[in-house]
Write a protein that holds these residues in place. Structure first.
Motif, mmCIF file in Angstrom:
data_model
loop_
_atom_site.group_PDB
_atom_site.id
_atom_site.type_symbol
_atom_site.label_atom_id
_atom_site.label_comp_id
_atom_site.label_asym_id
_atom_site.label_seq_id
_atom_site.Cartn_x
_atom_site.Cartn_y
_atom_site.Cartn_z
ATOM 1 N N VAL A 66 0.956 -1.382 -0.104
ATOM 2 C CA VAL A 66 0.158 -0.010 0.029
ATOM 3 C C VAL A 66 0.978 1.095 -0.454
ATOM 4 O O VAL A 66 1.518 1.808 0.556
ATOM 5 C CB VAL A 66 -1.214 -0.311 1.127
ATOM 6 C CG1 VAL A 66 -1.671 1.326 1.836
ATOM 7 C CG2 VAL A 66 -1.336 -1.315 1.230
ATOM 8 N N ALA A 67 1.091 1.510 -1.425
ATOM 9 C CA ALA A 67 1.670 3.163 -1.081
ATOM 10 C C ALA A 67 1.872 4.106 -0.726
ATOM 11 O O ALA A 67 2.935 4.826 0.433
ATOM 12 C CB ALA A 67 1.977 3.628 -2.813
ATOM 13 N N VAL A 68 0.341 4.708 -0.197
ATOM 14 C CA VAL A 68 0.242 5.154 0.915
ATOM 15 C C VAL A 68 0.750 5.206 2.266
ATOM 16 O O VAL A 68 1.316 5.937 2.978
ATOM 17 C CB VAL A 68 -0.789 5.864 0.970
ATOM 18 C CG1 VAL A 68 -1.854 5.502 1.650
ATOM 19 C CG2 VAL A 68 -1.018 7.821 2.089
ATOM 20 N N GLU A 69 1.264 4.267 2.836
ATOM 21 C CA GLU A 69 1.754 3.401 3.941
ATOM 22 C C GLU A 69 3.063 3.557 3.898
ATOM 23 O O GLU A 69 3.881 3.503 3.957
ATOM 24 C CB GLU A 69 1.184 2.207 4.262
ATOM 25 C CG GLU A 69 -0.701 2.726 5.048
ATOM 26 C CD GLU A 69 -1.163 1.193 5.177
ATOM 27 O OE1 GLU A 69 -1.068 -0.210 5.252
ATOM 28 O OE2 GLU A 69 -2.970 0.834 5.465
ATOM 29 N N GLN A 70 3.578 2.835 2.799
ATOM 30 C CA GLN A 70 4.667 2.283 2.952
ATOM 31 C C GLN A 70 5.402 3.339 2.150
ATOM 32 O O GLN A 70 7.017 3.281 1.955
ATOM 33 C CB GLN A 70 4.941 1.319 1.461
ATOM 34 C CG GLN A 70 4.211 0.265 1.940
ATOM 35 C CD GLN A 70 4.773 -0.964 0.976
ATOM 36 O OE1 GLN A 70 4.666 -0.822 -0.518
ATOM 37 N NE2 GLN A 70 4.578 -2.356 1.583
ATOM 38 N N LEU A 71 5.574 4.355 0.826
ATOM 39 C CA LEU A 71 6.232 5.107 0.781
ATOM 40 C C LEU A 71 7.297 6.097 1.728
ATOM 41 O O LEU A 71 7.933 7.130 2.059
ATOM 42 C CB LEU A 71 5.585 5.842 -0.264
ATOM 43 C CG LEU A 71 6.048 5.060 -1.970
ATOM 44 C CD1 LEU A 71 7.463 5.976 -2.055
ATOM 45 C CD2 LEU A 71 5.330 3.842 -1.292
ATOM 46 N N LEU A 101 8.618 7.665 -12.362
ATOM 47 C CA LEU A 101 7.830 9.015 -12.645
ATOM 48 C C LEU A 101 7.067 9.439 -11.209
ATOM 49 O O LEU A 101 6.309 9.723 -10.791
ATOM 50 C CB LEU A 101 6.845 9.137 -13.760
ATOM 51 C CG LEU A 101 6.927 8.952 -15.389
ATOM 52 C CD1 LEU A 101 5.850 8.799 -16.352
ATOM 53 C CD2 LEU A 101 8.021 10.600 -15.227
ATOM 54 N N GLY A 102 7.877 8.883 -9.998
ATOM 55 C CA GLY A 102 7.185 9.080 -8.760
ATOM 56 C C GLY A 102 7.904 8.870 -8.025
ATOM 57 O O GLY A 102 7.541 7.076 -7.648
ATOM 58 N N ASP A 103 9.195 8.661 -7.229
ATOM 59 C CA ASP A 103 9.993 8.280 -6.335
ATOM 60 C C ASP A 103 9.892 9.424 -4.873
ATOM 61 O O ASP A 103 8.807 10.211 -4.351
ATOM 62 C CB ASP A 103 11.185 8.259 -6.464
ATOM 63 C CG ASP A 103 12.148 8.651 -6.201
ATOM 64 O OD1 ASP A 103 11.351 10.617 -6.372
ATOM 65 O OD2 ASP A 103 13.074 9.900 -6.585
ATOM 66 N N HIS A 131 -3.665 14.157 -5.270
ATOM 67 C CA HIS A 131 -2.568 13.075 -5.446
ATOM 68 C C HIS A 131 -1.107 12.464 -4.954
ATOM 69 O O HIS A 131 -0.476 13.594 -5.942
ATOM 70 C CB HIS A 131 -2.778 13.081 -7.256
ATOM 71 C CG HIS A 131 -2.635 11.323 -7.836
ATOM 72 N ND1 HIS A 131 -2.530 10.624 -6.881
ATOM 73 C CD2 HIS A 131 -2.173 11.048 -8.713
ATOM 74 C CE1 HIS A 131 -2.569 9.327 -7.200
ATOM 75 N NE2 HIS A 131 -1.775 9.915 -8.506
ATOM 76 N N CYS A 132 -0.527 11.773 -4.657
ATOM 77 C CA CYS A 132 0.408 11.189 -4.048
ATOM 78 C C CYS A 132 1.100 11.888 -3.068
ATOM 79 O O CYS A 132 2.514 12.324 -3.291
ATOM 80 C CB CYS A 132 1.761 10.985 -5.502
ATOM 81 S SG CYS A 132 0.768 8.895 -6.222
ATOM 82 N N GLY A 289 4.397 -1.095 -9.991
ATOM 83 C CA GLY A 289 4.561 -0.361 -9.144
ATOM 84 C C GLY A 289 3.229 -0.511 -8.317
ATOM 85 O O GLY A 289 3.178 -0.663 -7.093
ATOM 86 N N VAL A 290 2.038 -0.079 -9.287
ATOM 87 C CA VAL A 290 0.809 0.868 -8.970
ATOM 88 C C VAL A 290 -0.314 -0.562 -8.280
ATOM 89 O O VAL A 290 -1.860 -0.082 -7.591
ATOM 90 C CB VAL A 290 0.317 1.941 -9.180
ATOM 91 C CG1 VAL A 290 1.170 3.220 -9.220
ATOM 92 C CG2 VAL A 290 -0.160 1.519 -10.809
#
Ligand SMILES: [Zn+2]
Length: 373
Positions: A66-71, A101-103, A131-132, A289-290
Protein backbone atom coordinates in the motif's frame (compact mmCIF):
# COMPACT_ATOMS: atom_id res chain seq x y z
CA UNK A 1 35.88 -5.21 -26.62
CA UNK A 2 34.54 -5.36 -30.15
CA UNK A 3 32.29 -8.20 -31.23
CA UNK A 4 29.23 -8.91 -33.35
CA UNK A 5 25.81 -10.41 -32.71
CA UNK A 6 24.09 -12.60 -35.23
CA UNK A 7 20.31 -13.13 -35.13
CA UNK A 8 17.90 -14.70 -37.61
CA UNK A 9 15.95 -11.40 -37.81
CA UNK A 10 16.58 -7.81 -36.76
CA UNK A 11 13.81 -5.29 -36.00
CA UNK A 12 15.43 -1.85 -35.93
CA UNK A 13 12.79 -0.04 -33.89
CA UNK A 14 10.57 0.70 -36.89
CA UNK A 15 10.82 -2.25 -39.28
CA UNK A 16 12.46 -5.60 -39.94
CA UNK A 17 15.78 -5.13 -41.71
CA UNK A 18 16.83 -8.71 -42.50
CA UNK A 19 19.72 -10.27 -40.62
CA UNK A 20 22.81 -8.05 -40.61
CA UNK A 21 25.56 -8.65 -38.08
CA UNK A 22 25.23 -6.07 -35.32
CA UNK A 23 28.72 -4.89 -34.42
CA UNK A 24 29.17 -3.76 -30.80
CA UNK A 25 32.01 -1.60 -29.53
CA UNK A 26 32.34 0.32 -26.24
CA UNK A 27 28.69 -0.24 -25.30
CA UNK A 28 27.38 1.14 -28.58
CA UNK A 29 26.28 -0.21 -31.91
CA UNK A 30 29.24 0.49 -34.18
CA UNK A 31 27.90 -0.86 -37.47
CA UNK A 32 25.44 -3.15 -39.22
CA UNK A 33 27.18 -5.26 -41.85
CA UNK A 34 26.99 -8.58 -43.64
CA UNK A 35 30.36 -9.99 -42.61
CA UNK A 36 32.86 -9.15 -39.90
CA UNK A 37 36.27 -10.43 -38.91
CA UNK A 38 35.31 -10.38 -35.25
CA UNK A 39 34.14 -12.77 -32.52
CA UNK A 40 30.47 -13.50 -33.26
CA UNK A 41 27.79 -14.32 -30.70
CA UNK A 42 25.29 -16.39 -32.70
CA UNK A 43 21.89 -16.25 -30.99
CA UNK A 44 20.20 -18.62 -33.46
CA UNK A 45 16.53 -18.45 -34.38
CA UNK A 46 15.73 -15.26 -32.53
CA UNK A 47 14.60 -11.76 -33.38
CA UNK A 48 16.88 -8.99 -32.16
CA UNK A 49 15.07 -5.80 -31.11
CA UNK A 50 16.05 -2.59 -29.39
CA UNK A 51 15.69 -3.04 -25.63
CA UNK A 52 12.22 -1.97 -24.49
CA UNK A 53 11.61 1.46 -22.92
CA UNK A 54 9.04 1.63 -20.11
CA UNK A 55 8.36 5.34 -19.84
CA UNK A 56 6.25 5.18 -16.68
CA UNK A 57 7.27 3.15 -13.63
CA UNK A 58 7.62 3.67 -9.88
CA UNK A 59 10.66 1.69 -8.79
CA UNK A 60 10.05 2.49 -5.14
CA UNK A 61 6.54 1.03 -5.09
CA UNK A 62 5.72 -2.51 -4.05
CA UNK A 63 3.02 -3.90 -6.40
CA UNK A 64 1.62 -5.92 -3.49
CA UNK A 65 1.87 -3.16 -0.90
CA UNK A 66 0.00 0.00 0.00
CA UNK A 67 1.91 2.99 -1.35
CA UNK A 68 0.36 5.58 0.95
CA UNK A 69 1.63 3.59 3.96
CA UNK A 70 4.98 2.29 2.66
CA UNK A 71 6.38 5.25 0.80
CA UNK A 72 6.51 7.78 3.63
CA UNK A 73 7.51 5.23 6.28
CA UNK A 74 9.94 2.72 4.82
CA UNK A 75 13.59 3.23 5.70
CA UNK A 76 15.84 4.42 2.92
CA UNK A 77 17.77 1.14 2.65
CA UNK A 78 14.48 -0.77 2.36
CA UNK A 79 13.37 1.56 -0.41
CA UNK A 80 16.67 1.29 -2.28
CA UNK A 81 16.71 -2.52 -2.06
CA UNK A 82 13.16 -2.61 -3.45
CA UNK A 83 14.09 -0.24 -6.26
CA UNK A 84 17.05 -2.37 -7.28
CA UNK A 85 14.98 -5.58 -7.21
CA UNK A 86 12.23 -3.95 -9.30
CA UNK A 87 14.76 -2.62 -11.80
CA UNK A 88 16.29 -6.11 -12.13
CA UNK A 89 12.83 -7.58 -12.77
CA UNK A 90 12.29 -5.08 -15.60
CA UNK A 91 15.66 -5.93 -17.15
CA UNK A 92 14.86 -9.64 -17.16
CA UNK A 93 11.74 -8.88 -19.23
CA UNK A 94 13.90 -7.06 -21.80
CA UNK A 95 13.23 -3.53 -20.54
CA UNK A 96 16.58 -1.75 -20.79
CA UNK A 97 15.35 1.78 -20.01
CA UNK A 98 12.80 2.80 -17.38
CA UNK A 99 11.56 6.29 -16.58
CA UNK A 100 10.69 6.61 -12.92
CA UNK A 101 7.77 9.04 -12.63
CA UNK A 102 7.48 9.29 -8.89
CA UNK A 103 9.80 8.42 -6.03
CA UNK A 104 10.50 9.77 -2.59
CA UNK A 105 13.51 11.99 -1.74
CA UNK A 106 14.94 11.64 -5.28
CA UNK A 107 16.06 8.09 -4.40
CA UNK A 108 15.94 7.06 -8.08
CA UNK A 109 19.08 9.13 -8.61
CA UNK A 110 20.87 6.49 -6.52
CA UNK A 111 19.76 3.54 -8.65
CA UNK A 112 20.63 4.84 -12.10
CA UNK A 113 22.97 1.86 -12.53
CA UNK A 114 20.58 -0.78 -11.16
CA UNK A 115 20.28 -2.62 -14.48
CA UNK A 116 18.17 -0.74 -16.96
CA UNK A 117 19.11 2.89 -17.58
CA UNK A 118 16.92 4.80 -15.12
CA UNK A 119 15.47 8.19 -16.00
CA UNK A 120 14.37 10.19 -12.98
CA UNK A 121 11.59 12.67 -12.20
CA UNK A 122 11.97 12.80 -8.42
CA UNK A 123 8.82 13.37 -6.39
CA UNK A 124 5.90 14.39 -8.65
CA UNK A 125 4.81 18.01 -8.21
CA UNK A 126 1.37 18.00 -6.60
CA UNK A 127 -0.89 20.29 -4.60
CA UNK A 128 -0.98 20.21 -0.80
CA UNK A 129 -2.87 17.04 0.10
CA UNK A 130 -3.18 16.28 -3.62
CA UNK A 131 -2.48 13.10 -5.58
CA UNK A 132 0.60 11.30 -4.18
CA UNK A 133 1.30 14.10 -1.69
CA UNK A 134 3.00 11.40 0.41
CA UNK A 135 5.96 11.40 -1.99
CA UNK A 136 6.88 14.86 -0.76
CA UNK A 137 6.33 17.02 -3.85
CA UNK A 138 3.69 19.44 -2.60
CA UNK A 139 3.66 22.88 -4.28
CA UNK A 140 0.86 25.40 -4.69
CA UNK A 141 0.23 28.38 -6.93
CA UNK A 142 2.49 29.99 -9.52
CA UNK A 143 5.38 30.69 -7.17
CA UNK A 144 5.17 27.24 -5.63
CA UNK A 145 5.24 25.41 -8.94
CA UNK A 146 8.11 27.57 -10.25
CA UNK A 147 10.15 26.81 -7.14
CA UNK A 148 9.37 23.09 -7.36
CA UNK A 149 10.41 22.81 -11.01
CA UNK A 150 13.58 24.83 -10.43
CA UNK A 151 14.50 22.51 -7.54
CA UNK A 152 14.10 19.49 -9.81
CA UNK A 153 16.22 21.01 -12.56
CA UNK A 154 18.95 21.71 -9.98
CA UNK A 155 18.75 18.13 -8.70
CA UNK A 156 19.49 16.88 -12.20
CA UNK A 157 16.22 15.17 -13.10
CA UNK A 158 15.55 13.88 -16.63
CA UNK A 159 11.89 14.84 -16.68
CA UNK A 160 9.47 16.91 -14.62
CA UNK A 161 6.31 15.09 -13.54
CA UNK A 162 3.27 17.06 -12.45
CA UNK A 163 -0.03 15.78 -11.14
CA UNK A 164 -2.48 17.79 -13.29
CA UNK A 165 -5.47 15.98 -11.76
CA UNK A 166 -6.18 13.93 -8.68
CA UNK A 167 -5.78 10.17 -8.69
CA UNK A 168 -7.41 7.06 -7.37
CA UNK A 169 -4.66 5.64 -5.11
CA UNK A 170 -4.64 8.75 -2.86
CA UNK A 171 -7.38 8.93 -0.23
CA UNK A 172 -9.29 12.21 -0.51
CA UNK A 173 -8.13 12.84 -4.08
CA UNK A 174 -10.45 12.57 -7.09
CA UNK A 175 -9.19 11.73 -10.58
CA UNK A 176 -11.82 14.05 -12.07
CA UNK A 177 -10.49 17.14 -10.35
CA UNK A 178 -7.99 19.51 -11.92
CA UNK A 179 -5.07 20.40 -9.60
CA UNK A 180 -3.32 23.20 -11.52
CA UNK A 181 -4.40 25.95 -13.89
CA UNK A 182 -3.15 26.29 -17.45
CA UNK A 183 -1.08 29.27 -16.34
CA UNK A 184 0.61 27.31 -13.56
CA UNK A 185 1.38 24.40 -15.88
CA UNK A 186 2.71 26.81 -18.51
CA UNK A 187 5.11 28.31 -15.96
CA UNK A 188 6.41 24.81 -15.21
CA UNK A 189 6.86 24.02 -18.89
CA UNK A 190 8.80 27.26 -19.48
CA UNK A 191 11.32 26.52 -16.74
CA UNK A 192 11.76 22.88 -17.66
CA UNK A 193 12.09 23.53 -21.39
CA UNK A 194 14.61 26.30 -20.78
CA UNK A 195 16.71 23.60 -19.09
CA UNK A 196 16.09 21.13 -21.94
CA UNK A 197 13.92 18.84 -19.82
CA UNK A 198 10.53 17.47 -20.90
CA UNK A 199 7.39 17.78 -18.80
CA UNK A 200 4.88 15.02 -18.41
CA UNK A 201 1.64 15.20 -16.46
CA UNK A 202 -0.55 12.69 -14.75
CA UNK A 203 -4.09 13.48 -15.94
CA UNK A 204 -7.32 11.49 -15.83
CA UNK A 205 -10.16 14.02 -16.06
CA UNK A 206 -10.91 16.15 -19.13
CA UNK A 207 -10.31 19.59 -17.59
CA UNK A 208 -6.84 18.66 -16.31
CA UNK A 209 -5.90 17.09 -19.65
CA UNK A 210 -7.09 20.21 -21.48
CA UNK A 211 -5.08 22.54 -19.23
CA UNK A 212 -1.93 20.46 -19.76
CA UNK A 213 -2.37 20.36 -23.52
CA UNK A 214 -2.94 24.13 -23.63
CA UNK A 215 0.17 24.63 -21.49
CA UNK A 216 2.26 22.70 -24.03
CA UNK A 217 3.47 19.76 -21.96
CA UNK A 218 5.35 17.03 -23.81
CA UNK A 219 3.18 14.10 -22.83
CA UNK A 220 0.10 13.07 -20.88
CA UNK A 221 0.16 10.00 -18.65
CA UNK A 222 -3.11 8.01 -18.65
CA UNK A 223 -5.29 10.51 -20.64
CA UNK A 224 -8.34 8.34 -19.98
CA UNK A 225 -10.79 11.28 -19.87
CA UNK A 226 -12.37 9.81 -16.77
CA UNK A 227 -15.73 11.28 -15.81
CA UNK A 228 -18.21 10.29 -13.12
CA UNK A 229 -19.80 7.07 -14.36
CA UNK A 230 -17.45 6.44 -17.28
CA UNK A 231 -15.27 8.06 -19.91
CA UNK A 232 -16.01 11.29 -21.73
CA UNK A 233 -13.35 12.18 -24.30
CA UNK A 234 -13.08 15.84 -25.25
CA UNK A 235 -12.19 15.37 -28.92
CA UNK A 236 -11.33 19.06 -29.34
CA UNK A 237 -8.56 18.58 -26.78
CA UNK A 238 -7.45 15.45 -28.64
CA UNK A 239 -7.35 17.52 -31.83
CA UNK A 240 -5.10 20.08 -30.12
CA UNK A 241 -2.91 17.24 -28.84
CA UNK A 242 -2.39 16.07 -32.42
CA UNK A 243 -1.60 19.58 -33.67
CA UNK A 244 0.91 20.13 -30.87
CA UNK A 245 2.49 16.68 -31.23
CA UNK A 246 1.82 15.80 -27.59
CA UNK A 247 2.31 12.16 -26.73
CA UNK A 248 -0.03 9.98 -24.72
CA UNK A 249 1.59 7.42 -22.45
CA UNK A 250 -1.28 4.97 -21.95
CA UNK A 251 -0.08 3.18 -18.79
CA UNK A 252 -2.22 0.25 -19.89
CA UNK A 253 0.37 -2.53 -19.70
CA UNK A 254 -0.27 -5.03 -16.92
CA UNK A 255 0.16 -8.71 -16.17
CA UNK A 256 -2.52 -10.96 -17.68
CA UNK A 257 -5.65 -11.03 -15.56
CA UNK A 258 -9.26 -12.04 -16.03
CA UNK A 259 -10.31 -8.75 -14.50
CA UNK A 260 -10.66 -5.75 -16.78
CA UNK A 261 -7.99 -3.09 -16.22
CA UNK A 262 -10.63 -0.49 -15.54
CA UNK A 263 -14.40 -0.66 -15.19
CA UNK A 264 -14.66 0.74 -18.68
CA UNK A 265 -11.79 -0.97 -20.47
CA UNK A 266 -13.62 -1.76 -23.71
CA UNK A 267 -14.48 1.90 -24.10
CA UNK A 268 -10.95 2.89 -23.15
CA UNK A 269 -9.49 0.69 -25.86
CA UNK A 270 -11.94 2.09 -28.40
CA UNK A 271 -10.96 5.64 -27.39
CA UNK A 272 -7.23 4.95 -27.67
CA UNK A 273 -7.82 3.25 -31.04
CA UNK A 274 -9.65 6.36 -32.27
CA UNK A 275 -6.88 8.64 -30.92
CA UNK A 276 -4.37 6.61 -32.87
CA UNK A 277 -6.42 7.01 -36.06
CA UNK A 278 -6.54 10.77 -35.48
CA UNK A 279 -2.76 10.91 -35.20
CA UNK A 280 -2.02 10.97 -31.47
CA UNK A 281 1.37 9.40 -30.78
CA UNK A 282 0.55 6.64 -28.29
CA UNK A 283 3.29 5.12 -26.19
CA UNK A 284 2.81 1.80 -24.43
CA UNK A 285 3.80 2.13 -20.76
CA UNK A 286 2.95 0.33 -17.54
CA UNK A 287 2.80 2.47 -14.37
CA UNK A 288 4.60 -0.52 -12.81
CA UNK A 289 4.39 -0.66 -9.02
CA UNK A 290 0.88 0.67 -8.49
CA UNK A 291 -0.95 -2.63 -8.05
CA UNK A 292 -0.62 -6.39 -8.06
CA UNK A 293 -1.04 -6.63 -11.84
CA UNK A 294 1.42 -3.79 -12.38
CA UNK A 295 4.58 -5.81 -12.08
CA UNK A 296 7.89 -4.57 -13.42
CA UNK A 297 7.81 -7.00 -16.34
CA UNK A 298 4.34 -5.90 -17.48
CA UNK A 299 5.37 -3.93 -20.54
CA UNK A 300 5.54 -6.79 -23.09
CA UNK A 301 1.95 -7.72 -22.21
CA UNK A 302 0.89 -4.15 -23.00
CA UNK A 303 2.63 -4.29 -26.38
CA UNK A 304 0.72 -7.48 -27.20
CA UNK A 305 -2.50 -5.69 -26.22
CA UNK A 306 -1.63 -2.71 -28.45
CA UNK A 307 -1.50 -5.12 -31.38
CA UNK A 308 -4.50 -7.25 -30.52
CA UNK A 309 -6.90 -4.66 -29.10
CA UNK A 310 -5.90 -1.20 -30.27
CA UNK A 311 -5.51 -2.04 -33.94
CA UNK A 312 -1.77 -1.41 -34.13
CA UNK A 313 0.28 -3.32 -36.68
CA UNK A 314 2.82 -5.51 -34.92
CA UNK A 315 5.70 -3.31 -36.10
CA UNK A 316 3.87 -0.22 -34.85
CA UNK A 317 3.11 -1.88 -31.49
CA UNK A 318 6.81 -2.71 -31.07
CA UNK A 319 7.80 0.83 -32.07
CA UNK A 320 5.47 2.25 -29.42
CA UNK A 321 7.68 0.80 -26.68
CA UNK A 322 11.03 1.25 -28.45
CA UNK A 323 11.69 4.09 -30.91
CA UNK A 324 8.55 6.13 -30.18
CA UNK A 325 8.91 5.79 -26.40
CA UNK A 326 12.60 6.73 -26.58
CA UNK A 327 11.82 9.83 -28.62
CA UNK A 328 9.11 10.87 -26.17
CA UNK A 329 11.64 10.56 -23.33
CA UNK A 330 14.14 12.75 -25.18
CA UNK A 331 16.39 9.78 -25.96
CA UNK A 332 15.63 9.50 -29.67
CA UNK A 333 19.28 9.91 -30.63
CA UNK A 334 20.51 7.18 -28.30
CA UNK A 335 17.84 4.58 -27.48
CA UNK A 336 15.04 2.63 -29.13
CA UNK A 337 16.78 1.79 -32.41
CA UNK A 338 19.27 -0.67 -33.76
CA UNK A 339 21.47 1.64 -35.82
CA UNK A 340 25.08 2.81 -35.74
CA UNK A 341 25.77 5.18 -32.82
CA UNK A 342 22.91 3.93 -30.68
CA UNK A 343 23.41 2.37 -27.26
CA UNK A 344 23.81 -1.41 -27.48
CA UNK A 345 20.69 -2.06 -25.41
CA UNK A 346 19.22 -5.12 -27.07
CA UNK A 347 16.61 -7.79 -26.58
CA UNK A 348 16.52 -11.17 -28.30
CA UNK A 349 13.29 -13.15 -28.27
CA UNK A 350 12.57 -16.61 -29.67
CA UNK A 351 10.65 -16.65 -32.94
CA UNK A 352 9.26 -13.58 -34.64
CA UNK A 353 7.23 -10.94 -32.77
CA UNK A 354 6.42 -9.27 -36.10
CA UNK A 355 4.36 -12.37 -36.90
CA UNK A 356 3.12 -12.96 -33.35
CA UNK A 357 3.71 -10.42 -30.59
CA UNK A 358 3.52 -13.17 -27.95
CA UNK A 359 7.06 -14.05 -28.98
CA UNK A 360 8.07 -11.12 -26.72
CA UNK A 361 7.36 -13.32 -23.71
CA UNK A 362 10.12 -15.80 -24.65
CA UNK A 363 13.23 -13.77 -23.80
CA UNK A 364 16.50 -15.39 -24.89
CA UNK A 365 19.03 -12.64 -24.25
CA UNK A 366 19.21 -9.10 -22.93
CA UNK A 367 22.16 -6.79 -23.56
CA UNK A 368 22.65 -3.52 -21.71
CA UNK A 369 25.32 -1.17 -23.03
CA UNK A 370 26.77 -4.08 -24.98
CA UNK A 371 26.98 -6.47 -22.03
CA UNK A 372 24.92 -9.62 -21.92
CA UNK A 373 22.93 -9.65 -18.66
ZN1 LIG B 1 2.32 6.54 -12.06
Amino acid sequence: MKYAIRAARVFDGAREIGSPLVVIEDGRIAALQDTADLPVVDLGDVTLLPGLVDSHVHLGFDPFGVAVEQLPNDAEDVMLARMRANAAEALRAGITTVRDLGDRSYLSLQVRDAGPEVLVSGPPVTTTGGHCWFLGGEADGLDGIRKAVTERVERGVDVVKIMATGGSITPGSSPFDQQYTTEELRAAVEIAHAAGIPVTVHAHGASGIKAAVEAGVDSIEHAFFLAPGGLAVDWDTVDLMVRKGIYVSTTTARMPTAEPAFPVSTQLRRNFGRMRELGVRLVCSSDAGVGQFKRFGSLPHGIIEFGELLGFGNDEALASATSVAATMCGLGERKGRIAPGYDADLLAVAGNPLADLKALLDVRAVFRAGERR
